[in-house]
Design a protein around this motif. Structure first.
Motif, short mmCIF file in Angstrom:
data_model
loop_
_atom_site.label_atom_id
_atom_site.label_comp_id
_atom_site.label_asym_id
_atom_site.label_seq_id
_atom_site.Cartn_x
_atom_site.Cartn_y
_atom_site.Cartn_z
N ARG A 1 0.88 -1.21 0.07
CA ARG A 1 0.01 -0.07 -0.07
C ARG A 1 0.89 1.14 -0.06
NH1 ARG A 1 -4.23 -0.37 4.67
NH2 ARG A 1 -2.85 -1.79 5.70
N ASP B 1 -1.49 6.52 0.95
CA ASP B 1 -2.80 5.83 1.49
C ASP B 1 -2.89 5.59 2.98
OD1 ASP B 1 -3.26 6.13 -1.27
OD2 ASP B 1 -3.55 4.03 -1.81
N ALA C 1 -3.55 8.35 5.03
CA ALA C 1 -4.89 8.75 5.04
C ALA C 1 -5.88 8.00 5.46
CB ALA C 1 -5.21 8.75 3.54
N GLU C 2 -5.49 6.48 5.70
CA GLU C 2 -6.60 5.66 6.29
C GLU C 2 -6.33 5.71 7.65
OE1 GLU C 2 -5.56 1.55 4.99
OE2 GLU C 2 -6.13 2.29 2.93
#
Ligand code: SF4
Length: 485
Positions: free
Chosen positions: A456, A460, A463-464
């Motif tokens: 990943r 990302d 952000a997650e």
């Protein structure tokens, strides 16, 4: 965070360790690390990301000489602290993060390892004899380890390990786990040594031994002390005896004294003469002068040799920390009589004290990562081991640098003072949970059979997750580029 199958009554089953707790809604599992929030199994502690920009203009140790304020090697590092685990590693690690560092594609695999094979080595910088080597060390009355080989100026403990965690009964296993966890998280732990002392030990703090807070590490052994200060004593004093449980030094007989032309004094030592001016076993070990059991230094002397000694001869007796010192002059019968210390001798004792480093406890967490957690990194675990050995992979613990032992497996040690606070946890099997990250070039990760489909991008992941971003502690930045394979 993961969603687990709900049982009919709303409980969820945690499979993050062999205990396999069923957790009711709103409650936590046995280790308090996972909870049931609205039917979801969640890791309760925040995931930790190191952010160099929060560190301000403080350079890292490995770049201290050439640091110009630019950030290289990325600014953020996803640690395994709070990341969760995928025990028993039949599935990929919780985070496999792709990032670009100075134009090189990198991967960091992040997991919280569950370590049944782990312990701590404690280095206690003090002269005090804490107990015989091999003596059991106890917490809550249970044997959790032993006193191991002393090092130069330091007493050493080896605590934990699989036998104490799993092979000495439930109570001892629990006490071992609790002590290891507290020490690894930088807390103070009360320990007792059979046939020795009781002490309070804490990473980064001086030990408190039998209720007394230690101040100084020794300047060196008795012989080394003679070597360091012989020139400063020359002309100010006729004889110096540096009292030490291991190697007591005698100025006039020592090589340093001979080279400086210091005359013989007729001093006679008890104990076992090793080489000129170096004596072993002048007394028993203890918490007195220089780690011996004496409080009166004259007890380690025999009568002066009347053929050599003379009335008025000046002698200093001092311990290896300078904390104990006494000045004597020989009377007409050649008996040492204690007198006020002349100013130059006081100065030399102060110089010994000045050269002693502060007494300190250092705690190194040590564990074996050569087991199943490797399968969370790669489908071919031995390639992870060989790649770590070939320095193609940087292993870190909560972002802190580790030392990897040579030989088989991935046996690592880390100074807990460099790991962010409260990075360690436990499960009641009992075992410790510690963060571990493997960072490598992306092409190397593919070559060792990595879980490429689970990569990943860093953006990302950032952000997650609702990760806690903290400044790293002092130490090398974990995201430096690695050599090509
Ligand atoms: S002890 Fe903790 S990690 Fe283990 S199953 Fe229970 S909640 Fe999960």
């Amino acid at each position: 965070m993961s969603v687990e199958p709900k049982i009919d009554d709303g409980r969820v089953r945690c499979d993050a360790c062999p205990v396999m707790c069923y957790i009711k809604p709103g409650l936590t599992g046995a280790c308090d690390r996972y909870g049931n929030e609205g039917g979801q199994l969640v890791r309760l502690d925040p995931h930790v990301i190191l952010d160099r920009s929060l560190q301000g203009a403080v350079p890292f140790l490995d770049r201290a000489d050439d640091w110009d304020g630019d950030i290289v090697g990325g600014t953020r590092f996803v640690t395994a602290i709070g990341a969760g685990t995928t025990y028993p590693d039949y599935k990929p690690a919780p985070f496999i993060v792709a990032s670009e560092i100075d134009g090189v594609d990198m991967v960091t695999v992040v997991t919280e390892g569950i370590f049944s094979y782990c312990g701590v080595k404690v280095k206690i910088d003090t002269d005090r004899h804490i107990g015989p080597e091999g003596s059991p060390v106890r917490a809550e009355g249970e044997a959790i380890g032993h006193v191991t080989t002393g090092e130069y100026g330091s007493q050493m403990l080896s605590l934990g390990g699989v036998h104490h965690l799993t092979g000495s009964g439930k109570k001892a296993g629990r006490a071992t786990c609790a002590a290891l966890l507290a020490l690894s998280n930088g807390e103070a732990v009360e320990l007792t040594v059979d046939a020795g002392v009781s002490m309070l030990v804490q990473s980064g703090q001086p030990p408190v031994i039998n209720g007394a807070r230690e101040e100084r590490m020794r300047v060196g052994c008795g012989s080394a002390t003679i070597g360091m200060f012989a020139k400063q004593w020359q002309g100010n004093i006729d004889e110096v005896v540096v009292v030490d449980d291991h190697i007591t030094g005698v100025l006039s007989e020592h090589q340093a004294g001979k080279v400086l032309g210091i005359p013989e004094t007729g001093v006679r030592m008890k104990g076992r003469r090793s080489t000129p001016g170096r004596y072993f076993e002048v007394a028993g070990p203890g918490t007195g002068w220089g780690g011996t059991d004496i409080s009166d230094p004259l007890t380690i002397l025999g009568p002066f040799d009347p053929k050599v000694a003379r009335p008025g001869l000046r002698m200093l007796m001092v311990s290896t920390t300078g904390e104990q010192a006494a000045y004597f002059e020989l009377d007409e019968a050649l008996r040492p009589i204690e007198r006020d210390m002349p100013a130059p001798v006081v100065f030399s004792v102060d110089r010994i004290k000045e050269n002693c480093e502060p007494a300190l406890c250092t705690v190194l967490f040590m564990a074996g990562a050569g087991g199943s957690l490797r399968a969370g990194v790669t489908e071919n675990p031995v390639r992870l081991t060989t790649s770590v050995k070939n320095a193609l992979i940087r292993v870190t613990c909560g972002g802190a640098p580790v030392f990897i032992w040579p030989g088989g497996g991935i046996t690592f040690m880390v100074d807990v003072a460099l790991v962010p606070k409260n990075a360690f946890g436990y499960v009641p099997t009992p075992a410790l949970v510690a963060p571990i990250e493997f960072t490598m070039r992306r092409d190397d990760y593919a070559r060792l059979g990595g879980h490429m489909s689970h990569l990943r991008p860093l953006a990302d992941v950032l952000a997650e997750t609702s990760a806690r971003q903290i400044a790293p502690r002092v130490g090398p930045w974990p995201l430096k580029p690695l050599p090509r394979s």
